[in-house]
Design an enzyme around this catalytic site. Structure first.
Site, PDB file in Angstrom:
ATOM      1  CE  LYS A 183      22.121 -11.272 -35.365  1.00 24.76           C
ATOM      2  NZ  LYS A 183      23.396 -10.614 -35.546  1.00 24.76           N
ATOM      3  N   GLY A 235      21.691  -9.310 -24.970  1.00 25.99           N
ATOM      4  CA  GLY A 235      22.055  -7.658 -25.598  1.00 25.99           C
ATOM      5  C   GLY A 235      21.847  -6.401 -24.959  1.00 25.99           C
ATOM      6  CB  SER A 236      22.210  -3.372 -25.540  1.00 20.64           C
ATOM      7  OG  SER A 236      21.539  -2.908 -27.297  1.00 20.64           O
ATOM      8  CD  GLU A 390      25.203  -3.478 -20.112  1.00 20.04           C
ATOM      9  OE1 GLU A 390      25.611  -4.268 -19.526  1.00 20.04           O
ATOM     10  OE2 GLU A 390      24.923  -3.050 -20.644  1.00 20.04           O
TER      11      GLU A 390
END
Length: 491
Positions: A183, A235-236, A390
């Site tokens: 994805k 990712g995050s 972040e």
């Protein structure tokens, strides 16, 4: 800027079940060039129906196809074919990566080749990894510990370094015997398109690798789908929390490589200018859009001002410009919303009382593109927003500590634990401090990571590891087999 033609052959389709198929809707995603802000690529956007088709293709390939039943050596042949084809397409991958993320072309043209080595490394595990271990059961019977593929894997790829991270996730899954749905991020789908083209070109068995581009809602369908056995996500931390909770509901396997707010502890025996040079050099990579970037720089109070001066002098002189220009030392951020995010954090740093030592704005000579100046804040409180959250941009925070002991405490005072570093002339001292830092990697005198060993984080920086033999285990299920066959006693 480069004027190369767009290299994607089927931007209006998805690669499912070994062929390029038309999407279920006319929805499109426009990808903008980070330096010009112009659309350079328009791709199909997957809907729930498309994601379901992708899962069905991967499920059929795993349940009925030959892939999981091949030997590891047979699968390695396919991985080496992918690696060879990747090397040939590295120029296209570099070109699109620059446009999507703002990475310098001078870096991308070399780094885009590296995933081929990652794929070959995993092919080599066919011979070296312990896929099967002999044991003797407690009652003296012959037993085996075998490691089998976890099943269908949903690999959710980030936008900052999609080529490298996709290679680690897919190569580990494929050599294990899993089938995969890649994805891609809406902001950076090109590398996944090229990998799908490679799989078509070499004739990889149908459904072994499938590819769609989707946004958040449809991506969640992949995470929830009962036909997916494991999610591999980079990712995050915010998205990772959501994915972990969904997978927990259905006891699906998952690995999460998440965010960071990584510290560098500069001990009093280390030269400040050398430390500043090292940190400024690595902080400009990918315009700071690196989860493991060293952004909290901790130094004792008596050396704080001198270090800030050295760091601001080094980082403030970084030449920001067109990422295709050989003279540029840092390119733009990937997209408008990322620039807005970084700018909002810079404003927050000022509001909360940190001293801006250099940067903080947009380069005056660049009217277009998602550019931001290299930025250094001094006298940052570790409890402030810019020290806790972040930023994912070229913003460094220098934090004063009362002592080296407190510097270590400050380094660990974070929800994250991805990367870290200790600067000292004494390797034994570096080792001692490294053992106290709560992070998945600790470098000595520089930013250092090594996926060939293992990469991942403590605390809210993730669950599991990528790379090396450690990164294989999340794609495998351990099975104990106990045979009704007594093991002869040794004489």
């Amino acid at each position: 800027m480069s004027a190369n033609p767009q290299p994607i052959r089927h931007p209006d389709r998805f690669f499912l079940g070994g062929t390029w198929v038309e999407p279920s809707s006319s929805a499109r995603i426009e990808v903008r060039d980070s330096a010009s802000e112009e659309v350079f690529l328009s791709v199909a956007e997957a809907q729930v129906e498309d994601m379901d088709r992708a899962v069905a293709a991967a499920r059929k390939a795993f349940d009925e196809g030959p892939w999981p039943r091949l030997t590891h050596a047979e699968r390695a042949v396919w991985l080496n074919k992918i690696a060879d084809a990747w090397t040939k397409r590295a120029g296209d991958i570099a070109e699109t990566w620059v446009r999507e993320s703002g990475v310098l072309h001078s870096v991308a043209k070399y780094a885009a080749v590296n995933p081929a080595s990652t794929i070959r490394f995993h092919a080599g595990l066919a011979e070296s990894f312990a896929w099967e271990e002999p044991h003797t059961s407690g009652d003296g019977l012959r037993a085996l510990l075998v490691r089998e593929p976890v099943g269908v894997v949903g690999a959710i790829i980030p936008w900052n370094a999609p080529n490298a991270l996709m290679a680690y996730q897919t190569a580990a899954a494929l050599i294990a015997g899993c089938t995969v749905i890649v994805k891609a991020s809406p902001e950076a789908p090109a590398a996944a398109y090229i990998l799908a083209e490679i799989c078509e070109e070499i004739g990889l068995p149908a459904g072994v690798l499938n590819f769609v581009t989707a946004d958040r809602e449809v991506s969640e369908r992949l995470v929830r789908h009962p036909g997916v056995d494991k999610i591999s996500f980079t990712g995050s931390t915010a998205a990772g929390r959501r994915i972990g909770s969904i997978c927990g509901e259905r006891i699906a396997r998952f690995t999460l490589e998440l965010g960071g707010k990584s510290p560098a502890v500069i001990l009093d025996d280390y030269d400040l200018d050398k430390a500043a040079q090292s940190l400024a050099q690595t902080a400009r990579f990918l315009t700071g859009q690196v989860c493991s970037s060293l952004t909290r720089l901790i130094v004792t109070k008596g050396r704080h001002d001198a270090f800030v001066d050295a760091l601001a002098g080094r980082f403030g002189q970084v030449k920001v410009g067109d990422p295709f220009e050989a003279s540029s030392e840092m390119g733009p951020l990937a997209m408008a919303r990322q620039r807005e995010r970084v700018e909002s954090y810079i404003a927050k740093g000022r509001q909360e009382g940190a001293r801006l030592a250099t940067g903080g704005g947009r380069p005056a000579h660049l009217e277009r593109g998602y550019f931001v100046e290299p930025t250094v804040f001094a006298n940052v409180d570790n409890g402030s927003t810019i020290a806790r959250e972040e930023i994912f941009g070229p913003v460094l925070c220098v934090i004063p500590a009362d002592s080296e002991e407190q510097a270590i405490e400050i380094a660990n005072d974070t929800i994250y634990g991805l990367n870290s570093s200790v600067f000292t002339n004494d390797p034994e001292r570096a080792y001692a401090v490294a053992r106290r830092l709560r992070a998945g990697t600790v470098g000595h005198n520089a930013f250092k990571t090594d996926f060939s060993i293992a990469f991942g984080g403590f605390k809210q920086s993730g669950i599991g590891r990528e790379g090396g033999t450690e990164g294989m285990h999340p794609f495998l299920e351990a099975k104990t087999i106990i045979l009704d066959q007594r093991v002869p006693k040794s004489s």
